[in-house]
Design a protein around this motif. Structure first.
Motif, mmCIF file in Angstrom:
data_model
loop_
_atom_site.group_PDB
_atom_site.id
_atom_site.type_symbol
_atom_site.label_atom_id
_atom_site.label_comp_id
_atom_site.label_asym_id
_atom_site.label_seq_id
_atom_site.Cartn_x
_atom_site.Cartn_y
_atom_site.Cartn_z
ATOM 1 N N ASP A 54 0.863 -1.177 0.000
ATOM 2 C CA ASP A 54 0.000 0.000 0.000
ATOM 3 C C ASP A 54 0.899 1.226 0.000
ATOM 4 O OD1 ASP A 54 -1.874 2.168 0.974
ATOM 5 O OD2 ASP A 54 -3.239 0.478 1.067
ATOM 6 N N GLU B 277 0.304 3.951 1.532
ATOM 7 C CA GLU B 277 0.094 4.702 2.768
ATOM 8 C C GLU B 277 1.077 4.247 3.844
ATOM 9 O OE1 GLU B 277 -0.701 7.376 4.950
ATOM 10 O OE2 GLU B 277 -2.046 7.364 3.220
ATOM 11 N N GLY B 278 2.105 5.061 4.100
ATOM 12 C CA GLY B 278 3.151 4.689 5.033
ATOM 13 C C GLY B 278 2.671 4.354 6.430
ATOM 14 N N ILE C 269 1.004 0.966 6.540
ATOM 15 C CA ILE C 269 1.967 -0.138 6.414
ATOM 16 C C ILE C 269 2.723 -0.332 7.725
ATOM 17 C CG2 ILE C 269 4.132 -0.808 5.302
ATOM 18 C CD1 ILE C 269 1.682 -1.449 3.648
ATOM 19 N N GLN C 270 3.082 0.754 8.389
ATOM 20 C CA GLN C 270 3.748 0.620 9.681
ATOM 21 C C GLN C 270 2.853 -0.115 10.676
ATOM 22 O OE1 GLN C 270 4.914 4.579 10.894
ATOM 23 N NE2 GLN C 270 6.034 4.935 8.989
ATOM 24 N N ALA D 179 5.573 -0.269 1.640
ATOM 25 C CA ALA D 179 4.922 1.017 1.363
ATOM 26 C C ALA D 179 5.355 1.493 -0.016
ATOM 27 C CB ALA D 179 5.288 2.034 2.429
#
Length: 381
Positions: A258, A260-261, A264-265, A284
């Motif tokens: 994805d 979207e950082g 993903i975190q 990411a």
């Protein structure tokens, strides 16, 4: 015609949606039988994300639904609407009561939106402000301390947006990083479904708004994918790992991607906590043909792909890149019915047939649906 044009928007009942879907399906010559729409367990008070626009009328703060036509026409909403969790109305009422007090006026006059996210029993509050100052900061602290007294409030956050944009976690994300700060409580929201591991995610990322149907929604997806320990699950547009992490219980390995950082975190943290040591990887990346080629291992004939793209659909070339890997099954999840019709033709043109479809009334009372299309590879193509 679009799906909304087949549907009389003044009558968004399940029956009306089913009729419109049948007309739409036939008009676009989609293969197979028209799916019966799966009803939402909650027809009312199902939404777990909502917002209110701050407007001023005769010197008094009011909350409107936040859509320009409505608040320009003077329509205000003092509590939750029929579609929103009942808890939201209570929290909006408390917020209004506080911000209407004289000593809260600096904060009230800086408010763009009040946003609520969470579950039916617990929620976090986000105050979207367009200006900041020392006195506003002190009022924010006072507001957070007051709302912390409510056992249903898990957190209070500041989102600073001096552009006064309409963005609030379901719209297009701004290009600039979000100016987001926790004022009180947990930094994470949680999703807890029956017999599933708890997933945590930050308040800034997308999550499905109808929690009542998510158990059926996710279970259906995993049933259609037929995951086994020798299968690799590739989850595109994976967010914080809703499908990927539930599928990891059965799949041999999982890769989620994805752009979207923060999502993903959160997915990585969830994976480390729930499945320590298991072959799960989250990346990411913008989902493009080039990114998929670089990020994914060579295809091994034992993989399945799930993708849940945004309403605008997949980027150019992504469908061709996915089908070139020749996965056994592809499950495409669409919140944009019109985009679904267009992309179905691309999947079939690239060597896959529509095997099964399931449609969910994810958004009762609105002209929107969520549809799963299961594709299988045709022969040895």
């Amino acid at each position: 015609m679009t799906f909304s044009e087949y549907l009389d928007n003044s009558d968004c009942t399940l029956t009306a949606k089913q009729v419109a879907l049948e007309q739409f399906w036939t008009a676009h010559r989609l293969p197979g039988k028209v799916p019966a729409i799966v009803a939402s367990p909650r027809e009312d008070h199902y939404r777990t994300t909502s917002k209110r626009k701050a407007v001023w009328k005769r010197g008094r703060l009011e909350f409107s639904m936040g859509y320009s036509l409505k608040h320009e026409a003077g329509e205000t909403v003092r509590s939750g609407t029929q579609m929103e969790a009942e808890l939201h109305g209570e929290l909006y009422a408390k917020t209004l009561e506080l911000l209407r007090k004289e000593h809260y006026q600096p904060l009230a006059k800086a408010l763009n939106f009040c946003i609520i996210r969470g579950s039916y029993e617990k929620a976090a509050i986000v105050l979207n402000l367009f200006t900041l100052s020392g006195i506003i900061g002190r009022k924010l602290k006072m507001y957070a301390e007051e709302m912390a007294k409510d056992p249903h409030v898990t957190g209070v956050f500041l989102y600073f947006d001096e552009s006064r944009s309409e963005y609030y976690f379901e719209a297009q994300r701004p290009r600039a990083p979000l100016n987001f700060k926790k004022l009180y409580g947990s930094s994470m929201l949680s999703l807890e479904l029956p017999d599933r591991p708890k997933l945590l995610y930050p308040p800034t990322v997308f999550s499905q708004v109808n929690e009542s149907i998510l158990d059926r929604f996710t279970s259906t997806a995993l049933t259609l994918l037929k995951l086994t320990e020798n299968k690799r699950l590739i989850d595109l547009y994976c967010g914080y790992g809703l499908f990927a992490l539930y599928g990891a219980e059965t799949a041999g390995s999982v890769i989620g991607i994805d752009m979207e950082g923060p999502a993903i975190q959160a997915a990585r943290a969830n994976a480390s906590h729930i499945y320590p040591g298991k072959n799960i990887r989250f990346e990411a990346l913008s989902i493009t043909p080039e990114a998929l080629f670089d990020a994914l291992p060579p295809p091994d004939g034992e993989e399945v792909v799930l993708l849940d793209p945004p309403r605008s659909g997949t980027a150019d070339g992504v469908i061709a890149a996915v089908t070139a890997r020749k996965p056994e099954r592809i499950l495409a999840v669409y919140c944009g019915t019109d985009q679904m019709a267009f992309e179905c033709k691309l999947w079939t043109a690239n060597g896959y047939r529509l095997e099964h479809s399931v449609c969910f009334d994810m958004f009762p009372g609105s002209p929107n649906l969520e549809t799963m299309l299961l594709f299988k590879r045709i022969g040895n193509r």
